[in-house]
Design an enzyme around this catalytic site. Structure first.
Site, PDB file in Angstrom:
ATOM      1  N   TYR A 130       0.831  -1.206   0.097  1.00 14.90           N
ATOM      2  CA  TYR A 130      -0.044   0.044  -0.020  1.00 14.90           C
ATOM      3  C   TYR A 130       1.028   1.299  -0.172  1.00 14.90           C
ATOM      4  O   TYR A 130       1.839   1.385   0.832  1.00 14.90           O
ATOM      5  CB  TYR A 130      -0.925  -0.093   1.187  1.00 14.90           C
ATOM      6  CG  TYR A 130      -1.850   1.275   1.106  1.00 14.90           C
ATOM      7  CD1 TYR A 130      -2.818   1.075   0.562  1.00 14.90           C
ATOM      8  CD2 TYR A 130      -1.461   2.284   1.857  1.00 14.90           C
ATOM      9  CE1 TYR A 130      -3.879   2.277   0.230  1.00 14.90           C
ATOM     10  CE2 TYR A 130      -2.429   3.416   1.920  1.00 14.90           C
ATOM     11  CZ  TYR A 130      -3.704   3.232   1.268  1.00 14.90           C
ATOM     12  OH  TYR A 130      -4.488   4.367   0.964  1.00 14.90           O
ATOM     13  N   GLN A 194     -10.638   0.316   1.877  1.00 10.61           N
ATOM     14  CA  GLN A 194     -11.291  -0.681   0.531  1.00 10.61           C
ATOM     15  C   GLN A 194      -9.991  -1.416  -0.108  1.00 10.61           C
ATOM     16  O   GLN A 194     -10.075  -2.260  -0.573  1.00 10.61           O
ATOM     17  CB  GLN A 194     -12.158   0.126  -0.200  1.00 10.61           C
ATOM     18  CG  GLN A 194     -11.494   1.408  -0.960  1.00 10.61           C
ATOM     19  CD  GLN A 194     -11.583   2.674  -0.268  1.00 10.61           C
ATOM     20  OE1 GLN A 194     -11.837   2.830   0.896  1.00 10.61           O
ATOM     21  NE2 GLN A 194     -11.791   3.732  -0.791  1.00 10.61           N
ATOM     22  N   ASN A 217      -3.423   5.697   6.521  1.00 13.38           N
ATOM     23  CA  ASN A 217      -4.066   6.422   7.674  1.00 13.38           C
ATOM     24  C   ASN A 217      -4.888   5.576   8.674  1.00 13.38           C
ATOM     25  O   ASN A 217      -4.603   4.469   8.604  1.00 13.38           O
ATOM     26  CB  ASN A 217      -5.137   7.520   7.100  1.00 13.38           C
ATOM     27  CG  ASN A 217      -6.170   6.938   5.934  1.00 13.38           C
ATOM     28  OD1 ASN A 217      -6.574   5.702   6.347  1.00 13.38           O
ATOM     29  ND2 ASN A 217      -6.760   7.612   5.183  1.00 13.38           N
ATOM     30  N   THR A 240       3.716   9.724  12.031  1.00 14.54           N
ATOM     31  CA  THR A 240       4.994   9.848  11.960  1.00 14.54           C
ATOM     32  C   THR A 240       5.497  10.548  12.987  1.00 14.54           C
ATOM     33  O   THR A 240       4.857  11.392  13.474  1.00 14.54           O
ATOM     34  CB  THR A 240       5.440  10.189  10.614  1.00 14.54           C
ATOM     35  OG1 THR A 240       6.741  10.059  10.559  1.00 14.54           O
ATOM     36  CG2 THR A 240       5.038  11.608  10.101  1.00 14.54           C
ATOM     37  N   GLN A 262       9.759  17.117   9.867  1.00 10.79           N
ATOM     38  CA  GLN A 262       8.822  16.022  10.256  1.00 10.79           C
ATOM     39  C   GLN A 262       7.326  16.159  10.242  1.00 10.79           C
ATOM     40  O   GLN A 262       6.565  15.660   9.961  1.00 10.79           O
ATOM     41  CB  GLN A 262       9.362  15.261  11.462  1.00 10.79           C
ATOM     42  CG  GLN A 262       8.799  13.834  11.668  1.00 10.79           C
ATOM     43  CD  GLN A 262       9.473  12.791  10.529  1.00 10.79           C
ATOM     44  OE1 GLN A 262      10.398  13.160   9.931  1.00 10.79           O
ATOM     45  NE2 GLN A 262       8.703  11.963  10.409  1.00 10.79           N
ATOM     46  N   HIS A 265       4.572  16.215   7.410  1.00  8.80           N
ATOM     47  CA  HIS A 265       4.134  15.091   7.111  1.00  8.80           C
ATOM     48  C   HIS A 265       2.307  15.154   7.225  1.00  8.80           C
ATOM     49  O   HIS A 265       1.687  14.606   6.474  1.00  8.80           O
ATOM     50  CB  HIS A 265       4.390  13.992   7.703  1.00  8.80           C
ATOM     51  CG  HIS A 265       5.737  13.167   7.028  1.00  8.80           C
ATOM     52  ND1 HIS A 265       5.667  12.401   5.648  1.00  8.80           N
ATOM     53  CD2 HIS A 265       7.220  13.126   7.359  1.00  8.80           C
ATOM     54  CE1 HIS A 265       6.883  11.956   5.501  1.00  8.80           C
ATOM     55  NE2 HIS A 265       7.717  12.606   6.412  1.00  8.80           N
ATOM     56  N   GLU A 331      10.050   6.315  16.165  1.00 14.23           N
ATOM     57  CA  GLU A 331      10.066   5.784  14.843  1.00 14.23           C
ATOM     58  C   GLU A 331      11.538   6.437  14.108  1.00 14.23           C
ATOM     59  O   GLU A 331      12.569   5.637  13.616  1.00 14.23           O
ATOM     60  CB  GLU A 331       8.897   6.544  14.155  1.00 14.23           C
ATOM     61  CG  GLU A 331       9.030   6.082  12.386  1.00 14.23           C
ATOM     62  CD  GLU A 331       7.997   6.888  11.687  1.00 14.23           C
ATOM     63  OE1 GLU A 331       7.583   6.613  10.507  1.00 14.23           O
ATOM     64  OE2 GLU A 331       7.497   7.787  11.833  1.00 14.23           O
ATOM     65  N   HIS A 332      11.670   7.599  14.295  1.00 14.03           N
ATOM     66  CA  HIS A 332      13.121   8.172  13.733  1.00 14.03           C
ATOM     67  C   HIS A 332      13.727   8.942  14.958  1.00 14.03           C
ATOM     68  O   HIS A 332      13.004   9.591  15.614  1.00 14.03           O
ATOM     69  CB  HIS A 332      12.850   9.294  12.744  1.00 14.03           C
ATOM     70  CG  HIS A 332      12.046   9.024  11.482  1.00 14.03           C
ATOM     71  ND1 HIS A 332      10.734   9.168  11.431  1.00 14.03           N
ATOM     72  CD2 HIS A 332      12.091   8.379  10.309  1.00 14.03           C
ATOM     73  CE1 HIS A 332      10.335   8.646  10.343  1.00 14.03           C
ATOM     74  NE2 HIS A 332      11.019   8.124   9.707  1.00 14.03           N
ATOM     75  N   ASP A 365      14.478   9.025   4.539  1.00 15.23           N
ATOM     76  CA  ASP A 365      13.163   9.004   3.647  1.00 15.23           C
ATOM     77  C   ASP A 365      13.302   8.651   2.296  1.00 15.23           C
ATOM     78  O   ASP A 365      12.344   8.038   1.816  1.00 15.23           O
ATOM     79  CB  ASP A 365      12.281  10.484   3.854  1.00 15.23           C
ATOM     80  CG  ASP A 365      11.715  10.766   5.210  1.00 15.23           C
ATOM     81  OD1 ASP A 365      11.707   9.710   6.059  1.00 15.23           O
ATOM     82  OD2 ASP A 365      11.326  11.751   5.614  1.00 15.23           O
ATOM     83  N   GLU A 419       3.013 -34.253  30.575  1.00 14.17           N
ATOM     84  CA  GLU A 419       1.751 -33.539  29.925  1.00 14.17           C
ATOM     85  C   GLU A 419       0.503 -34.205  30.056  1.00 14.17           C
ATOM     86  O   GLU A 419      -0.387 -33.859  29.270  1.00 14.17           O
ATOM     87  CB  GLU A 419       2.345 -32.992  28.594  1.00 14.17           C
ATOM     88  CG  GLU A 419       3.498 -32.057  28.647  1.00 14.17           C
ATOM     89  CD  GLU A 419       3.606 -31.271  27.541  1.00 14.17           C
ATOM     90  OE1 GLU A 419       3.345 -31.909  26.293  1.00 14.17           O
ATOM     91  OE2 GLU A 419       4.609 -30.409  27.425  1.00 14.17           O
ATOM     92  N   HIS A 424       1.252 -39.225  22.317  1.00  9.68           N
ATOM     93  CA  HIS A 424       2.436 -38.736  21.946  1.00  9.68           C
ATOM     94  C   HIS A 424       3.461 -39.672  22.103  1.00  9.68           C
ATOM     95  O   HIS A 424       4.328 -39.775  21.034  1.00  9.68           O
ATOM     96  CB  HIS A 424       2.833 -37.470  22.697  1.00  9.68           C
ATOM     97  CG  HIS A 424       2.131 -36.309  21.983  1.00  9.68           C
ATOM     98  ND1 HIS A 424       0.687 -36.306  22.263  1.00  9.68           N
ATOM     99  CD2 HIS A 424       2.708 -34.799  21.670  1.00  9.68           C
ATOM    100  CE1 HIS A 424       0.256 -35.024  21.736  1.00  9.68           C
ATOM    101  NE2 HIS A 424       1.354 -34.126  21.506  1.00  9.68           N
TER     102      HIS A 424
END
Length: 434
Positions: A130, A194, A217, A240, A262, A265, A331-332, A365, A419, A424
């Site tokens: 995506y 979707q 998003n 972000t 940053q 974004h 994240e960064h 980036d 067990e 087994h």
């Protein structure tokens, strides 16, 4: 703009309490599940017709077929700005170089004579990637998603990106051009939740995939959460963020510019400076308004920097700053201090670390060679960014001969008894001679 949090002069609390004191965007994925669930169910039941109607309603594009024609992909590459093409080609080359070193090899371990375990690394068969196209069409995200999938050996790759009314209902031309450069011919003009439903259930000419990666998003994230299990996902990406750990050697112009970049974004983007230098904090606060006023997306940036997810954290020293950024798990993370590499090597929690004055997040980036699909919202405490490994599965091959099994039969019997699983043990005894 950029509220201050002063943690100087007292012992820092433990990690959970400290993390709770730090700025961070709040994303309530559960709150949109009620919207996303019926949308995804509609795609599952009605397929392409549901996608067409949802896209017309949400994106203002009514197309009979959301598959992007091959000639449109070729035309996008032919029409791309030569400078952008050259930059994309260099980005692809550098990302390939870094990610090629992430390839895994099969390893066979001889546990005992006649008994081996081989770990094989096999790619998922088909992935859906995506690429967002909301406030900014993230052309670079095509590179960051496709390259590691290709190096992993994924045989079937599909890309989805939102349709753009300004481009005849097709995804952004830069996104299409990047797909063309990477040899990806299966592209769909569909966005949001979707798109994830199309990948998960299949619709139109798009067959279901095994794994979905790429940021998006809150609706995209909610759809990934909803369909997780039916499909694999890379992460539940949130807004972000950047944290900058800096001391009095940092250039305030650089620091201010990186916070502003940053915030560009998204209005929910987080920008946090952690420093033991009040003079640096003051200088950055003085510089930020002018830098914001001089840039294109000043309204968006102002909202982000004014928000509760952004701020300046004052600490007693760099050691305390390291505790703060590890609790934040950005994240960064930029390190702009004395001996920046030595400090960076002490960082435990971050999606990616940018070392020194000449390694800004903007470099990562686009063209550093690293991957920019990274864990957000503190998930760097337990998760990694996108890599070749994201598209591979480790499978164990267990191979014992008759004697090796006989030698360990007593241990199987004992553990099966512990067990209360006698069948087994019986499965091993059935292979033993009377």
């Amino acid at each position: 703009m950029l509220a201050r949090i002063d943690l100087r002069g007292s012992a820092l609390p433990g990690v959970p309490e400290l993390a709770g004191l730090l700025p961070r965007a709040a994303t309530d994925i559960d709150s949109v599940l009620a919207t996303v669930r019926p949308l995804c169910e509609d795609v599952r039941v009605r397929g392409a017709q549901a996608v067409r109607e949802i896209t017309a309603r949400l994106d203002g594009v009514d197309a009979e077929d959301f598959a992007v024609p091959a000639d449109a992909i070729d035309a996008a590459l032919a029409g791309i700005d030569p400078a952008v093409r050259a930059a994309l080609e260099e980005s692809i080359a550098r990302v390939r170089r870094v990610h090629a070193d992430q390839r895994r090899t099969d390893v066979t371990t001889e546990v005992v004579p006649g008994g081996t375990v081989t770990e094989r690394w096999l790619p998922v068969r088909r992935v859906g990637l995506y690429v967002p196209g909301g406030l900014a069409p993230l052309v670079s995200s095509v590179v960051m998603n496709v390259v590691p999938a290709q190096i992993a050996g994924v045989e079937s790759i599909a890309v989805a990106s939102p349709p753009q009314r300004d481009h005849g209902g097709l995804p952004d031309p830069g996104v299409l051009a990047a797909c063309a450069l990477l040899g990806v011919g299966e592209v769909y003009a569909v966005g949001g939740a979707q798109a994830i439903a199309v990948f998960g259930y299949g619709a139109g000419s798009c067959e279901p995939v095994d794994l979905v990666t790429g940021p998006g998003n809150v609706y995209v994230t909610a759809a990934k959460r909803l369909l997780r299990g039916l499909i694999g996902i890379d992460s539940e990406a949130g807004p972000t963020e950047v944290a900058i750990l800096a001391d009095d050697t940092a250039d305030p112009v650089h620091v201010a510019a990186d916070l502003v970049s940053q915030a560009e974004h998204d209005p929910l983007a987080g920008a946090v400076l952690v420093t033991d230098s009040e003079a640096l904090a003051d200088a950055v606060l003085d510089l930020v308004p002018g830098q914001v006023a001089a840039t294109k997306h000043s309204d968006r940036i102002t909202t982000a920097l004014d928000g509760s997810q952004s701020g300046i954290v004052l600490v007693d020293d760099v050691d305390a700053g390291l505790r703060v950024v590890d609790a934040y798990a950005a994240e960064h993370l930029e390190i702009q201090t004395r001996d920046a590499r030595a400090v960076a090597m002490r960082v435990r929690n971050a999606g990616a670390v940018f070392v020194g004055a000449w390694s800004p997040v903007s470099l990562g980036d686009y063209i550093a060679g690293s991957n920019h699909v990274l864990p957000t919202g503190g998930c760097a405490r337990h998760s990694s960014g996108l890599s070749v490994q994201s598209f591979l599965r480790g499978i164990h091959l267990v191979e014992y001969d008759e004697q090796a099994l006989a030698d360990v039969a007593g241990h199987v019997d004992a553990l099966a008894g512990a067990e209360d699983l006698p069948a087994h043990a019986a499965a091993v005894r059935a292979r033993q001679h009377p």
